[in-house]
Design an enzyme around this catalytic site. Structure first.
Site, PDB file in Angstrom:
ATOM      1  N   ASN A 208       0.851  -1.196   0.000  1.00 12.59           N
ATOM      2  CA  ASN A 208       0.000   0.000   0.000  1.00 12.59           C
ATOM      3  C   ASN A 208       0.885   1.244   0.000  1.00 12.59           C
ATOM      4  OD1 ASN A 208       0.582   0.793   2.853  1.00 12.59           O
ATOM      5  ND2 ASN A 208      -0.324  -1.225   3.204  1.00 12.59           N
ATOM      6  N   PHE A 321      -4.052   3.089  14.597  1.00  9.80           N
ATOM      7  CA  PHE A 321      -4.385   4.101  13.602  1.00  9.80           C
ATOM      8  C   PHE A 321      -5.459   3.521  12.705  1.00  9.80           C
ATOM      9  CE2 PHE A 321      -1.446   7.763  13.544  1.00  9.80           C
ATOM     10  CZ  PHE A 321      -0.702   7.437  14.663  1.00  9.80           C
TER      11      PHE A 321
END
Ligand code: CTP
Length: 397
Positions: A208, A321
Site C-alpha cells: 500500500n 491508527f
C-alpha cells in the site's frame, strides 16, 4: 522545539571548524539563538565574521578583552546558555576540560556553566584512539557530559578511520534530545511503521502507499522524550531516527513476530503501520509468466497484529491508527472496541493534507472512554507529540 533556546556554540581549532558554519545555520533555522565562542585555533580555520553573519550575534573570542567581557563576558555566556555545544571538539579541548583547565574564553565558559554540555569530537583517528583521549572522554561522560561520537570515513588528514565530525543533523538531533522534557524516561515504547509487502513472486508484491512517516515521527519524538524505542518497520525509504532500535521487516507475518517478541518489555504499543490485510495464498518461487487468460490470485487473511496485542494487553497502553475513506468515526470506534485499544487515531485519507506520503495529517483521536478530540491540520512531528501526550494522560486516567 529549539525555538527560543539559547545555544552557546564553542568552535575549536580543527579542519572540521568550517562545518560549524552549517551547524549555526541549521540551529538558527530551527529558531534557536546561537552565541558563538571561538578559540584562537578555530580562527585559523574559519573567520569570526562568517559565524557572526550566520548567527546574527558578535562572536566572542577573547577572555581578557575589556569590551567583550562587559558585553558578552564568560559568566554571562555561561548563565544564558540552555546548552553549551562544542563542535568540533579537538582532543586538546577535551583534555583541558577533563583536566579542569580554564585558560581561554571557551574553557572558562564550560567551567562556569550549569547548562548541559555536548561535545562533538573531530580529530585524526590516532588521536581519537589514543588511550589518554579515550580516558578523558570516559571521565567526562561519567561527569554527565554528553558526546556525539565522530563517524568513520575518509579524514581530511588523508587517513581512513573514526574521527570525522558527526553529521550536522545528528548533532542537531542530539541537542534536541538533551533539551527535550524527559517524560518517557525509563520506558520502552514499541512503534510500528510503514507498509508491509506480501510477495507474489520474486519481483512482485502486494502493498500500500504508506511511507512510514507517521511511525518514524512517533519513534523519534518518543526517543527525544527519553523513551527507549523499538521501531518495527516495513519497507520505507526513510532513514531510521538516531538512537532507536530499528527492526526492519517485510511481511505482516514478520511484523507480527517482531511485535509479539518485543511486546512484553514495552509499556506502550503504537501501531502506525499500514499492515496488509491479505497476502497471496502462495508466493511463487519463480517469476510468474503471463498467460492469455485472466489471472486469479487467491489471497488469504494476514494475522491482525493489533488484535492479538489487545488480547494480551495487560497494563500497557495500546494505540492504533485507522485509515478510512468513509464513516470515519463509526469505523474507528468499531476498531477501538474490537482490538481492545486505549486510543485510535483516525484519519480520512481522502482529505488533502492527510494520510499517506505527506508531512502533515488531519486526525480525530477517540479514546476508550469515547471522547473524541478533533485536531487541526498539523505536521506529523507535532501529531506524534500529541499522541505521546495522550499515552501519558490515558495511563493516569
Ligand atoms: N492492523 C494490524 N494488523 C492487521 C491490520 C491492521 O495490526 N493485519 C492495525 C494497524 O496497524 C492499525 C489498526 O490495526 O493500527 C487499524 O488498521 P486498519 O487497516 O485501518 O484496520 P483493519 O482492522 O485492517 O480494518 P479495515 O482494513 O477493514 O478498515
Amino acid at each position: 522545539m529549539l525555538k527560543g533556546k539559547k545555544i552557546v556554540l564553542g568552535v575549536t581549532g580543527g579542519i572540521a571548524a568550517y562545518k560549524s558554519a552549517e551547524l549555526v545555520r541549521e540551529l538558527v533555522r530551527s529558531g534557536a539563538e546561537v552565541f558563538v565562542v571561538m578559540t584562537h585555533g578555530a580562527q585559523a580555520f574559519i573567520t569570526p565574521l562568517t559565524l557572526q553573519t550566520l548567527s546574527g550575534y558578535k562572536v566572542a573570542t577573547d577572555l581578557f578583552s575589556l569590551i567583550e567581557e562587559s558585553e558578552i563576558g564568560h559568566i554571562s555566556l555561561a548563565e544564558r546558555a540552555d546548552i553549551l555545544v562544542i563542535a568540533p571538539a579537538t582532543a586538546n579541548v577535551i583534555g583541558k576540560i577533563a583536566g579542569g583547565v580554564a585558560d581561554d574564553l571557551l574553557t572558562t565558559v564550560v567551567m562556569a556553566t550549569r547548562a548541559p554540555v555536548l561535545l562533538a569530537p573531530a580529530m585524526n583517528v590516532h588521536m581519537w584512539e589514543n588511550p589518554i583521549c579515550q580516558e578523558n572522554i570516559l571521565k567526562l561522560r561519567g561527569r554527565g557530559y554528553h558526546f556525539v561520537d565522530p563517524e568513520s570515513g575518509e579524514l581530511a588528514c588523508g587517513y581512513e578511520g573514526k574521527g570525522r565530525l558527526a553529521e550536522i543533523p545528528a548533532i542537531v538531533e542530539e541537542i534536541r534530545a538533551i533539551l527535550s522534557p524527559k517524560d518517557f524516561s525509563g520506558e520502552i515504547l514499541l512503534v510500528t511503521a510503514g507498509p508491509t509487502e506480501e510477495p507474489i513472486d520474486p519481483v512482485r508484491y502486494l502493498s500500500n502507499r504508506s511511507s512510514g512517516k507517521m511511525g518514524f515521527a512517533l519513534a523519534r519524538a518518543a526517543r527525544l522524550r527519553g523513551a527507549r524505542v523499538i521501531l518495527v518497520s516495513g519497507p520505507s525509504a526513510l532513514k531510521p531516527p538516531c538512537g532507536v532500535k530499528f527492526i526492519p521487516v517485510r511481511t505482516a507475518v514478520e511484523m507480527r513476530e517482531a511485535v509479539l517478541e518485543n511486546l512484553a518489555q514495552a509499556s506502550a504499543l503504537i501501531m502506525a503501520a499500514a499492515v496488509s490485510d491479505y497476502r497471496p495464498q502462495r508466493s511463487h518461487a519463480e517469476k510468474m509468466k503471463k498467460s492469455k487468460t485472466e489471472l486469479n490470485l487467491p489471497l488469504e487473511l494476514n494475522p491482525d497484529i493489533l488484535f492479538e496485542a489487545g488480547q494480551r494487553k495487560g497494563k500497557r497502553v495500546l494505540i492504533g491508527f485507522a485509515a478510512e475513506t468513509e464513516d470515519l468515526l463509526a469505523n474507528a470506534r468499531k476498531k477501538l472496541t474490537e482490538k481492545n485499544l486505549d486510543l485510535i487515531v483516525a484519519n480520512d485519507v481522502n482529505r488533502p493534507g492527510a494520510g499517506f506520503a505527506v508531512d502533515t495529517n488531519i486526525v480525530k483521536m477517540i479514546d476508550r472512554f469515547g471522547k473524541v478530540e478533533e485536531l487541526p491540520l498539523m505536521s506529523k512531528e507535532d501529531l506524534a507529540h500529541r499522541v505521546l501526550d495522550r499515552v501519558l494522560s490515558l495511563r493516569s486516567a
